[in-house]
Design an enzyme around this catalytic site. Structure first.
Site, mmCIF file in Angstrom:
data_model
loop_
_atom_site.group_PDB
_atom_site.id
_atom_site.type_symbol
_atom_site.label_atom_id
_atom_site.label_comp_id
_atom_site.label_asym_id
_atom_site.label_seq_id
_atom_site.Cartn_x
_atom_site.Cartn_y
_atom_site.Cartn_z
ATOM 1 N N HIS A 11 -4.337 -28.214 33.675
ATOM 2 C CA HIS A 11 -2.960 -27.917 33.286
ATOM 3 C C HIS A 11 -2.955 -27.420 31.842
ATOM 4 O O HIS A 11 -3.942 -27.603 31.102
ATOM 5 C CB HIS A 11 -2.082 -29.160 33.475
ATOM 6 N N LYS A 15 -6.259 -27.199 29.011
ATOM 7 C CA LYS A 15 -7.155 -26.043 29.218
ATOM 8 C C LYS A 15 -8.226 -25.944 28.134
ATOM 9 O O LYS A 15 -9.377 -25.639 28.413
ATOM 10 C CB LYS A 15 -6.344 -24.752 29.297
ATOM 11 N N THR A 37 -8.194 -21.863 39.392
ATOM 12 C CA THR A 37 -6.877 -21.248 39.462
ATOM 13 C C THR A 37 -6.818 -20.169 38.376
ATOM 14 O O THR A 37 -7.632 -20.156 37.444
ATOM 15 C CB THR A 37 -5.782 -22.307 39.262
ATOM 16 N N THR A 39 -5.077 -18.950 35.576
ATOM 17 C CA THR A 39 -5.096 -19.017 34.107
ATOM 18 C C THR A 39 -6.300 -19.809 33.610
ATOM 19 O O THR A 39 -6.941 -19.422 32.627
ATOM 20 C CB THR A 39 -3.785 -19.648 33.582
ATOM 21 N N THR A 40 -6.628 -20.891 34.292
ATOM 22 C CA THR A 40 -7.806 -21.672 33.925
ATOM 23 C C THR A 40 -9.048 -20.784 33.987
ATOM 24 O O THR A 40 -9.877 -20.782 33.065
ATOM 25 C CB THR A 40 -7.985 -22.872 34.887
ATOM 26 N N SER A 57 -2.315 -18.691 40.285
ATOM 27 C CA SER A 57 -1.993 -19.746 39.331
ATOM 28 C C SER A 57 -1.453 -20.960 40.099
ATOM 29 O O SER A 57 -0.864 -20.796 41.185
ATOM 30 C CB SER A 57 -0.932 -19.208 38.370
ATOM 31 N N GLY A 58 -1.676 -22.151 39.535
ATOM 32 C CA GLY A 58 -1.247 -23.377 40.215
ATOM 33 C C GLY A 58 0.183 -23.338 40.741
ATOM 34 O O GLY A 58 0.415 -23.564 41.939
ATOM 35 N N ASP A 63 -3.459 -24.190 43.672
ATOM 36 C CA ASP A 63 -4.047 -25.500 44.038
ATOM 37 C C ASP A 63 -4.273 -25.565 45.550
ATOM 38 O O ASP A 63 -5.257 -26.120 46.017
ATOM 39 C CB ASP A 63 -3.113 -26.640 43.625
ATOM 40 N N ASP A 83 -2.415 -32.915 33.424
ATOM 41 C CA ASP A 83 -1.645 -33.396 32.274
ATOM 42 C C ASP A 83 -0.751 -34.514 32.799
ATOM 43 O O ASP A 83 0.235 -34.253 33.476
ATOM 44 C CB ASP A 83 -0.816 -32.245 31.705
ATOM 45 N N HIS A 90 5.057 -27.878 40.606
ATOM 46 C CA HIS A 90 4.307 -27.830 41.862
ATOM 47 C C HIS A 90 3.556 -29.138 42.096
ATOM 48 O O HIS A 90 2.442 -29.147 42.646
ATOM 49 C CB HIS A 90 3.349 -26.636 41.851
ATOM 50 N N ASP A 93 1.857 -29.732 45.393
ATOM 51 C CA ASP A 93 0.599 -28.993 45.599
ATOM 52 C C ASP A 93 -0.564 -29.720 44.918
ATOM 53 O O ASP A 93 -1.681 -29.777 45.446
ATOM 54 C CB ASP A 93 0.687 -27.572 45.013
ATOM 55 N N ARG A 99 -5.409 -35.056 47.545
ATOM 56 C CA ARG A 99 -5.509 -35.704 48.854
ATOM 57 C C ARG A 99 -6.653 -35.134 49.688
ATOM 58 O O ARG A 99 -7.436 -35.887 50.274
ATOM 59 C CB ARG A 99 -4.178 -35.559 49.609
#
Ligand SMILES: O=C(CO)COP(=O)(O)O
Length: 136
Positions: A11, A15, A37, A39-40, A57-58, A63, A83, A90, A93, A99
């Protein structure tokens, strides 16, 4: 030798932590196939110079795309620096990704302390496979 497949996600406020971590363990991550994802992945490519397979992106479903790879047994380890102090639009997600890691027994680190334990394990596997390939 098949590369170990690692998903890296962070998040926004995490980052930089992730980028520094990847830099510190460059000798390991440079031997892995990396997924992230959007941006990461860009941060890791731009700051560290490693090639990353990037998804959405997430907040736009990234995700879930990584989650689908996990379901398909296409990811070996997940490092997801969440974070815990900022609400995410989201969140469902994020929960879904965590999970499926549990459903499919995929090692998952959500903080740097556990990420370090995972990366040591990855390093051990790489050393073992390299020795086996050299016929030792
Ligand atoms: O939001 C994320 C994970 O839930 C990460 O997405 P980005 O890497 O695109 O910021």
């Amino acid at each position: 030798m098949e590369r170990i497949r690692v998903a890296l996600i962070a998040h926004d406020k995490k980052k930089l932590d992730l980028a520094m971590f990847v830099k510190e363990w460059m000798h390991v991550f440079s031997k892995c196939e990396l997924y992230a994802t959007s941006t990461t992945g860009k941060v890791i490519e731009e700051k560290i110079g490693l090639k990353v397979n990037k998804f959405q992106s997430g907040p736009y479903g990234g995700d879930l795309q990584i989650g689908a790879l996990i379901v398909n047994k296409e990811i070996d380890f997940v490092i997801f620096l969440r974070d815990p102090l900022t609400a995410q639009p989201h969140e469902p997600d994020v929960s879904a990704l965590l999970r499926v890691c549990d459903v499919h027994n995929v090692p998952l680190a959500t903080n740097l302390a556990t990420a370090e334990a995972l990366v040591l394990e990855i390093e051990k596997k790489i050393i073992k496979e390299t020795k086996e390939n050299e016929g030792e």
